[in-house]
Motif scaffolding. Structure first.
Motif: not given
Length: 92
Positions: A29, A80, A66, A77, A19
């Motif tokens: 996100v 991304v 994502v 997560v 990210m």
């Protein structure tokens, strides 16, 4: 496709690194996790949530994807990214 929100999650160190490297904010996100336009299975226990989002200086529309391990508690997560190739990944 089930577009159910994911509200209980954690961001893995790898996802946080990606990210930052890709200039993706936690807010973007979270927006995709809470209100995804599409949800697709990647494999057992992993999904991808995606939404079209306007961002950048010229407010270009990107597809933000994502990837989430939903077989973990809380969901994790794992990575991304954003892409301008919306039609490549968008499913009607």
């Amino acid at each position: 496709m089930n577009n159910e929100a994911i509200t209980d999650y954690e961001i893995t160190p790898h996802a946080a690194f990606e990210m930052k490297r890709r200039g993706m904010s936690n807010q973007v996100v979270e927006q995709v996790l809470i209100n995804p336009e599409q949800r697709m299975d990647v494999r057992s226990g992993r999904i991808v949530l995606q939404s079209r989002i306007s961002m950048g200086g010229q407010k270009k529309t990107y597809l933000v994807r994502v990837f989430v391990d939903v077989d973990k508690n809380p969901a994790q997560v794992v990575t991304v990214y954003r892409t301008g190739k919306i039609t490549k990944y968008w499913r009607e």
